[in-house]
Design a protein around this motif. Structure first.
Motif, PDB file in Angstrom:
ATOM      1  N   LEU A 199     -74.512 -27.582 -27.192  1.00 58.84           N
ATOM      2  CA  LEU A 199     -75.540 -28.630 -27.092  1.00 58.84           C
ATOM      3  C   LEU A 199     -75.871 -29.248 -28.447  1.00 58.84           C
ATOM      4  CD1 LEU A 199     -78.142 -26.856 -24.734  1.00 58.84           C
ATOM      5  CD2 LEU A 199     -76.148 -28.204 -24.057  1.00 58.84           C
ATOM      6  N   GLY A 200     -75.379 -28.672 -29.521  1.00 61.96           N
ATOM      7  CA  GLY A 200     -75.747 -29.092 -30.869  1.00 61.96           C
ATOM      8  C   GLY A 200     -75.360 -30.531 -31.162  1.00 61.96           C
ATOM      9  N   ALA A 201     -76.192 -31.181 -31.965  1.00 60.99           N
ATOM     10  CA  ALA A 201     -75.926 -32.544 -32.417  1.00 60.99           C
ATOM     11  C   ALA A 201     -76.459 -32.669 -33.834  1.00 60.99           C
ATOM     12  CB  ALA A 201     -76.617 -33.553 -31.511  1.00 60.99           C
ATOM     13  N   THR A 202     -75.959 -33.643 -34.567  1.00 63.78           N
ATOM     14  CA  THR A 202     -76.426 -33.823 -35.943  1.00 63.78           C
ATOM     15  C   THR A 202     -77.031 -35.200 -36.161  1.00 63.78           C
ATOM     16  OG1 THR A 202     -74.282 -34.622 -36.694  1.00 63.78           O
ATOM     17  CG2 THR A 202     -74.662 -32.246 -36.829  1.00 63.78           C
ATOM     18  N   ASN A 203     -77.069 -35.995 -35.126  1.00 62.04           N
ATOM     19  CA  ASN A 203     -77.673 -37.315 -35.238  1.00 62.04           C
ATOM     20  C   ASN A 203     -78.415 -37.572 -33.944  1.00 62.04           C
ATOM     21  OD1 ASN A 203     -77.555 -40.314 -34.459  1.00 62.04           O
ATOM     22  ND2 ASN A 203     -77.251 -40.354 -36.665  1.00 62.04           N
ATOM     23  N   PHE A 204     -79.536 -38.266 -34.043  1.00 59.41           N
ATOM     24  CA  PHE A 204     -80.415 -38.305 -32.879  1.00 59.41           C
ATOM     25  C   PHE A 204     -80.795 -39.721 -32.481  1.00 59.41           C
ATOM     26  CE2 PHE A 204     -80.756 -34.271 -35.080  1.00 59.41           C
ATOM     27  CZ  PHE A 204     -80.256 -33.455 -34.070  1.00 59.41           C
ATOM     28  N   THR A 205     -79.755 -40.515 -32.281  1.00 63.28           N
ATOM     29  CA  THR A 205     -79.961 -41.846 -31.707  1.00 63.28           C
ATOM     30  C   THR A 205     -79.596 -41.754 -30.219  1.00 63.28           C
ATOM     31  OG1 THR A 205     -77.728 -42.435 -32.379  1.00 63.28           O
ATOM     32  CG2 THR A 205     -79.504 -43.043 -33.881  1.00 63.28           C
ATOM     33  N   GLY A 206     -79.383 -42.891 -29.579  1.00 65.52           N
ATOM     34  CA  GLY A 206     -78.937 -42.891 -28.186  1.00 65.52           C
ATOM     35  C   GLY A 206     -79.891 -42.160 -27.267  1.00 65.52           C
ATOM     36  N   MET A 207     -79.370 -41.181 -26.527  1.00 70.59           N
ATOM     37  CA  MET A 207     -80.221 -40.461 -25.585  1.00 70.59           C
ATOM     38  C   MET A 207     -81.383 -39.788 -26.308  1.00 70.59           C
ATOM     39  SD  MET A 207     -79.406 -37.171 -23.165  1.00 70.59           S
ATOM     40  CE  MET A 207     -79.491 -35.988 -24.499  1.00 70.59           C
ATOM     41  N   TYR A 208     -81.093 -39.258 -27.499  1.00 67.42           N
ATOM     42  CA  TYR A 208     -82.160 -38.564 -28.224  1.00 67.42           C
ATOM     43  C   TYR A 208     -83.246 -39.544 -28.664  1.00 67.42           C
ATOM     44  CZ  TYR A 208     -78.519 -35.046 -28.243  1.00 67.42           C
ATOM     45  OH  TYR A 208     -77.552 -34.158 -27.850  1.00 67.42           O
ATOM     46  N   GLY A 209     -82.831 -40.734 -29.055  1.00 63.07           N
ATOM     47  CA  GLY A 209     -83.806 -41.756 -29.423  1.00 63.07           C
ATOM     48  C   GLY A 209     -84.674 -42.126 -28.235  1.00 63.07           C
ATOM     49  N   VAL A 211     -85.372 -40.167 -25.640  1.00 68.29           N
ATOM     50  CA  VAL A 211     -86.272 -39.032 -25.383  1.00 68.29           C
ATOM     51  C   VAL A 211     -87.420 -39.042 -26.406  1.00 68.29           C
ATOM     52  CG1 VAL A 211     -86.422 -36.497 -25.471  1.00 68.29           C
ATOM     53  CG2 VAL A 211     -84.531 -37.603 -24.267  1.00 68.29           C
ATOM     54  N   ARG A 212     -87.076 -39.375 -27.648  1.00 69.82           N
ATOM     55  CA  ARG A 212     -88.112 -39.432 -28.693  1.00 69.82           C
ATOM     56  C   ARG A 212     -89.123 -40.540 -28.380  1.00 69.82           C
ATOM     57  NH1 ARG A 212     -84.544 -39.403 -32.428  1.00 69.82           N
ATOM     58  NH2 ARG A 212     -84.771 -41.595 -32.981  1.00 69.82           N
ATOM     59  N   LYS A 213     -88.631 -41.656 -27.882  1.00 65.15           N
ATOM     60  CA  LYS A 213     -89.538 -42.745 -27.488  1.00 65.15           C
ATOM     61  C   LYS A 213     -90.462 -42.289 -26.355  1.00 65.15           C
ATOM     62  CE  LYS A 213     -88.280 -46.707 -29.641  1.00 65.15           C
ATOM     63  NZ  LYS A 213     -89.169 -47.712 -30.217  1.00 65.15           N
ATOM     64  N   LEU A 214     -89.879 -41.574 -25.381  1.00 61.77           N
ATOM     65  CA  LEU A 214     -90.706 -41.051 -24.285  1.00 61.77           C
ATOM     66  C   LEU A 214     -91.794 -40.145 -24.832  1.00 61.77           C
ATOM     67  CD1 LEU A 214     -88.190 -39.992 -21.450  1.00 61.77           C
ATOM     68  CD2 LEU A 214     -89.455 -42.129 -21.662  1.00 61.77           C
ATOM     69  N   LYS A 215     -91.382 -39.277 -25.743  1.00 62.21           N
ATOM     70  CA  LYS A 215     -92.337 -38.304 -26.285  1.00 62.21           C
ATOM     71  C   LYS A 215     -93.421 -39.010 -27.097  1.00 62.21           C
ATOM     72  CE  LYS A 215     -92.675 -33.988 -28.831  1.00 62.21           C
ATOM     73  NZ  LYS A 215     -93.863 -33.661 -28.048  1.00 62.21           N
ATOM     74  N   ALA A 216     -93.014 -40.008 -27.887  1.00 63.23           N
ATOM     75  CA  ALA A 216     -93.997 -40.729 -28.713  1.00 63.23           C
ATOM     76  C   ALA A 216     -94.990 -41.474 -27.829  1.00 63.23           C
ATOM     77  CB  ALA A 216     -93.287 -41.698 -29.648  1.00 63.23           C
ATOM     78  N   PHE A 217     -94.505 -42.078 -26.758  1.00 68.66           N
ATOM     79  CA  PHE A 217     -95.414 -42.819 -25.871  1.00 68.66           C
ATOM     80  C   PHE A 217     -96.344 -41.837 -25.151  1.00 68.66           C
ATOM     81  CE2 PHE A 217     -96.515 -45.424 -22.098  1.00 68.66           C
ATOM     82  CZ  PHE A 217     -97.062 -46.501 -22.776  1.00 68.66           C
ATOM     83  N   VAL A 293     -88.712 -33.297 -18.468  1.00 75.92           N
ATOM     84  CA  VAL A 293     -88.639 -32.403 -19.629  1.00 75.92           C
ATOM     85  C   VAL A 293     -89.724 -32.775 -20.649  1.00 75.92           C
ATOM     86  CG1 VAL A 293     -87.192 -31.637 -21.545  1.00 75.92           C
ATOM     87  CG2 VAL A 293     -86.188 -31.967 -19.295  1.00 75.92           C
ATOM     88  N   VAL A 294     -89.991 -34.066 -20.793  1.00 71.34           N
ATOM     89  CA  VAL A 294     -91.007 -34.503 -21.754  1.00 71.34           C
ATOM     90  C   VAL A 294     -92.423 -34.219 -21.232  1.00 71.34           C
ATOM     91  CG1 VAL A 294     -91.946 -36.582 -22.865  1.00 71.34           C
ATOM     92  CG2 VAL A 294     -89.497 -36.208 -22.827  1.00 71.34           C
ATOM     93  N   GLN A 361     -84.031 -30.383 -23.609  1.00 71.56           N
ATOM     94  CA  GLN A 361     -84.907 -29.308 -24.077  1.00 71.56           C
ATOM     95  C   GLN A 361     -84.477 -28.825 -25.453  1.00 71.56           C
ATOM     96  OE1 GLN A 361     -87.742 -28.420 -22.186  1.00 71.56           O
ATOM     97  NE2 GLN A 361     -88.199 -27.730 -24.270  1.00 71.56           N
ATOM     98  N   TRP A 362     -83.164 -28.784 -25.673  1.00 70.71           N
ATOM     99  CA  TRP A 362     -82.649 -28.408 -27.003  1.00 70.71           C
ATOM    100  C   TRP A 362     -83.238 -29.335 -28.060  1.00 70.71           C
ATOM    101  CZ3 TRP A 362     -80.045 -30.961 -30.860  1.00 70.71           C
ATOM    102  CH2 TRP A 362     -79.440 -30.173 -31.850  1.00 70.71           C
ATOM    103  N   TYR A 363     -83.248 -30.618 -27.748  1.00 71.70           N
ATOM    104  CA  TYR A 363     -83.742 -31.579 -28.732  1.00 71.70           C
ATOM    105  C   TYR A 363     -85.266 -31.508 -28.862  1.00 71.70           C
ATOM    106  CZ  TYR A 363     -84.603 -35.820 -31.314  1.00 71.70           C
ATOM    107  OH  TYR A 363     -85.027 -36.704 -32.274  1.00 71.70           O
ATOM    108  N   LEU A 364     -85.954 -31.352 -27.732  1.00 74.23           N
ATOM    109  CA  LEU A 364     -87.413 -31.282 -27.800  1.00 74.23           C
ATOM    110  C   LEU A 364     -87.876 -30.054 -28.574  1.00 74.23           C
ATOM    111  CD1 LEU A 364     -88.560 -32.494 -24.280  1.00 74.23           C
ATOM    112  CD2 LEU A 364     -88.872 -33.647 -26.460  1.00 74.23           C
ATOM    113  N   ASP A 365     -87.161 -28.955 -28.419  1.00 71.06           N
ATOM    114  CA  ASP A 365     -87.511 -27.750 -29.189  1.00 71.06           C
ATOM    115  C   ASP A 365     -87.391 -28.039 -30.684  1.00 71.06           C
ATOM    116  OD1 ASP A 365     -87.965 -26.402 -26.866  1.00 71.06           O
ATOM    117  OD2 ASP A 365     -86.058 -25.321 -26.858  1.00 71.06           O
ATOM    118  N   ARG A 366     -86.358 -28.763 -31.024  1.00 73.00           N
ATOM    119  CA  ARG A 366     -86.152 -29.109 -32.432  1.00 73.00           C
ATOM    120  C   ARG A 366     -87.285 -30.025 -32.921  1.00 73.00           C
ATOM    121  NH1 ARG A 366     -81.322 -30.129 -35.827  1.00 73.00           N
ATOM    122  NH2 ARG A 366     -82.008 -31.676 -37.339  1.00 73.00           N
ATOM    123  N   LEU A 367     -87.622 -31.027 -32.100  1.00 73.32           N
ATOM    124  CA  LEU A 367     -88.710 -31.942 -32.472  1.00 73.32           C
ATOM    125  C   LEU A 367     -90.029 -31.182 -32.612  1.00 73.32           C
ATOM    126  CD1 LEU A 367     -88.611 -35.281 -30.431  1.00 73.32           C
ATOM    127  CD2 LEU A 367     -88.287 -34.972 -32.877  1.00 73.32           C
TER     128      LEU A 367
END
Lengths: 378, 356
Positions: A199-209, A211-217, A293-294, A361-367
């Motif tokens: 599941l690892g990633a090193t850049n967080f655009t696309g789907m991660y971006g 998800v981040r927008k969802l979380k920020a809103f 997930v958010v 969830q992997w990304y949200l845990d990181r955030l």
């Protein structure tokens, strides 16, 4: 027989995974043009590759190759000849141009053009001076812009593009298409996500971006009124039933390298490859999973904006960049990829809800770890 | 023992008027906007109420520091109207460049025409305060201010303090509370035009988008997630024009108001009836003498002086409000009604209602 590869963007998401894949599949040397920052080019490259290898569970197997077969050359794609001082001293067969700006807001328009368009001009110029035989360009499947239906692996249609990023990538493709000094491959990944196994990633655009927008809103509205978006369903514009083309990073680079190593493409030949997901999940289900997930109430999909209340309008405006992913039923043809790599196992591509949930969830845990110190406002 | 009273509300609900009325009374020390500014507009609430004991040096630093948000606004000439310190006149110690200490922004000028001297008077007294929970040190400070005026009661009022009422109840266990409420639709409309609330809502968005407090950290890795309009309000880019151009939509303020009311009422419901008085702002406008009398009788239950004369004088402060939702555009009115419905319903359940 060993050969040499030259890679731009090797500290980026696709670029670093690409270098690791070249190291894994060959005994070749990989020369990487790296822009020094506070760190020198070599240290920056090694840090990026070691971090990527760790994310993909490859650290033990790749560490030695990273140190022994990767060479950093200080440079910058924004400079003529990518800022390389003595191109004549470089020697390689395959040029991989993956450096890119993934930004999209208006204020970055110049930067996006500088990196993605001017950068490609500089990369082509450098490739010619080095005398490479093959030029591989990492583009995006979304040069298709507003096109719908089956998107064929060929020159991008002159469709409306949705943002500066898509425009710049289409312009860069046109530059590659026009330069007949090399054999050329244009690789078009879709929405690249983490490794299918780790599941690892090193850049967080696309789907991660997204998800981040969802979380920020969600966070903004929670600071405004606690629990509001757990009670109220957001409406959003989305093509129900269309695929959401999420593709794991390992599939992207394995296919790209396999294609490049399978045969030589001679000048002026030009080939296109969609590095996309042949079993892409259904968009409405994938987005619903991301909402859950958010911690948001299940979304309501609607194409009728008159049904939107103020919060819906505000939300849709904030995710406007992702409209090209959400609107328009695009199916990316992969005939050229399949012709070379054959039919692949569906397993790493298939993404039922629980798989998407694990990625998110992997990304949200990181955030959550990164944002642990956010101040209370109550 | 000096009595303790807090006036709490959502902000833009008429509470500044209450402070101004109370200031006229010779036996009341009116402490205005103390918590608004020591929490840097509510964005550093936890830092102002630490869990551990603190001392006079800590309190002095909290009240004498020129905190970044409020001073960014002063520097760019978008300070809230409530700020009383004459930073622009060149006649006082602090100006746009130096920044204005938290307690000097409103609290001290509200009490004295010479806030710099009052600040100097306070310094040794505050620094000498013994260690204790933060609430105890706040009480000592407020008592110093009340004793200076010979008042038997202090009344603290900060705009939007409903959101920290749970902390006030915890840290001031014998304080009484006046909750002032106003039609949320008018409140939201007023908030949408108010620089202070705009700054608060901007800061919420900066925090949630960047994932760090941009006034404390230079980590900008998610700056690219920001709209162009929001990015222009990062402290390093901030301009007066960018701030004025940034929209604070009335419906967002309406949802904020409902959220404050829902949470605030839940907290206030825990108080015994004798510790809570709820007043409607509109009653001050329509039946001012009765409302002011009710307020004074609650704050000073033993008052034996000429209340009627005071009430008449205080009533001259009342002005018709500038924000009225009923005269707005249809679309905005509908959005405000929708956003404020949960808060209005919660108030109606407690016997407080407004015309539909």
């Amino acid at each position: 027989m060993t050969s040499n590869h030259l890679v731009t963007g090797a500290t980026g998401f696709v670029g670093s995974a690409l270098v690791l894949e070249l190291l894994r599949c060959t005994e070749d040397r990989v020369v990487c043009i790296v822009r020094p920052s506070q760190l020198d080019a070599s240290t920056r490259l090694q840090n990026a590759l070691l971090s990527a290898a760790e994310s993909y569970g490859l650290l033990d197997s790749m560490r030695r190759a990273i140190f022994e077969r990767c060479i950093a050359v200080a440079g910058d794609v924004e400079q003529p000849d990518c800022g390389v001082e003595s191109p004549q001293h470089l020697s390689c067969d395959q040029f991989w141009h993956s450096a890119a700006s993934l930004r999209f807001e208006d204020r970055y328009a110049e930067e996006i053009s500088r990196v993605n368009v001017q950068g490609t001009i500089h990369a082509l110029s450098l490739a010619a001076k080095i005398g490479v035989s093959q030029f591989n360009y990492i583009s995006t499947a979304y040069v298709a812009g507003s096109s719908e239906g089956l998107i064929i692996e060929k020159k991008a249609p002159s469709a409306t593009r949705n943002n500066h990023y898509e425009i710049s990538k289409a312009q860069a493709e046109a530059l590659v298409e026009a330069d007949t000094r090399f054999g050329r491959r244009i690789f078009r990944p879709s929405i690249v996500i983490g490794h299918s196994r780790t599941l690892g990633a090193t850049n967080f655009t696309g789907m991660y971006g997204f998800v981040r927008k969802l979380k920020a809103f969600h966070g903004l509205m929670a600071r405004t009124q606690a629990g509001l978006l757990r009670r109220k369903s957001l409406r959003l514009r989305l093509d129900v039933g269309a695929p959401l083309d999420l593709v794991p990073i390992d599939r992207v680079v394995e296919n790209a390298v396999a294609i490049a190593l399978s045969s030589t493409v001679s000048a002026p030949e030009l080939l296109y490859f969609h590095l996309t997901n042949p079993h892409a999940p259904q968009m409405d289900q994938a987005i619903a999973t991301m909402f859950a997930v958010v911690g948001l109430a299940p979304p309501i999909y609607s194409s009728d904006k008159s049904e939107f209340d103020w919060i819906d309008e505000e939300f849709n405006e904030r995710i406007d960049f992702y409209r090209s992913y959400l609107i328009g039923h695009k199916v990316f043809d992969r005939s050229q990829v399949t012709r070379i790599v054959g039919e692949e196992s569906p397993k790493p591509y298939e993404m039922p809800g629980p798989v998407i949930e694990r990625y998110c969830q992997w990304y949200l845990d990181r955030l959550k770890r990164e944002r642990a110190g956010l101040p209370a406002t109550r | 023992m000096i009595d303790q009273v807090f006036v709490v509300g959502t902000g833009r609900c008429g509470s500044t008027l209450i402070s101004n009325i109370l200031r006229l009374h010779p036996r009341i020390t009116s402490i205005s906007e103390f918590f608004s500014f020591v929490t840097d507009l509510g964005c550093q609430v936890a830092a102002a109420f630490p869990a551990q004991n603190v001392d006079g040096a800590w309190l002095w630093q909290l009240i004498s520091t020129a905190w970044p948000r409020q001073n960014l606004m002063i520097r760019h000439d978008v300070a809230m109207d409530e700020v009383l310190y004459p930073f622009a006149k060149g006649t006082h110690r602090f100006d746009r460049n130096s920044g204005v200490p938290a307690i000097s922004q409103v609290t001290l000028p509200h009490l004295s025409s010479d806030p710099d001297t009052l600040l100097d008077e306070l310094e040794p007294l505050v620094r000498a305060l013994p260690s204790g929970p933060p609430g105890l040190l706040f009480q000592r400070l407020f008592e110093l201010l009340a004793a200076r005026q010979g008042s038997p009661v202090w009344v603290e009022r900060s705009g939007g303090s409903l959101r920290i009422t749970h902390r006030l109840i915890e840290h001031f266990p014998r304080a009484r509370f006046v909750h002032i409420v106003r039609d949320g639709r008018d409140v939201a409309l007023s908030m949408s035009k108010h620089h202070g609330f705009k700054m608060v809502l901007v800061c919420f968005q900066l925090l949630e988008t960047l994932g760090v407090d941009p006034f404390l950290s230079m980590d900008r890795r998610w700056e690219e997630d920001m709209s162009d309009e929001l990015a222009a309000l990062l402290p390093e880019y901030f301009t007066r024009q960018a701030f004025l151009d940034f929209a604070t939509p009335p419906p967002l303020c309406g949802h904020y108001w409902s959220g404050e009311i829902l949470e605030g009422l839940t907290v206030l419901d825990s108080l015994p009836t004798e510790r809570l008085l709820t007043l409607r702002y509109e009653d001050f406008l329509h039946d001012s003498e009765r409302a002011i009398t009710q307020l004074i009788r609650y704050v000073l239950p033993d008052e034996s002086g000429d209340v009627a004369s005071f009430v008449r004088r205080a009533a001259t402060l009342l002005r018709a409000p500038s924000s009225r939702w009923m005269v707005g555009e249809d679309k905005i009115r509908r959005q405000l009604e929708d956003a404020c419905a949960p808060g209005l319903a919660a108030l109606a359940a407690r016997g407080l209602s407004w015309p539909i």
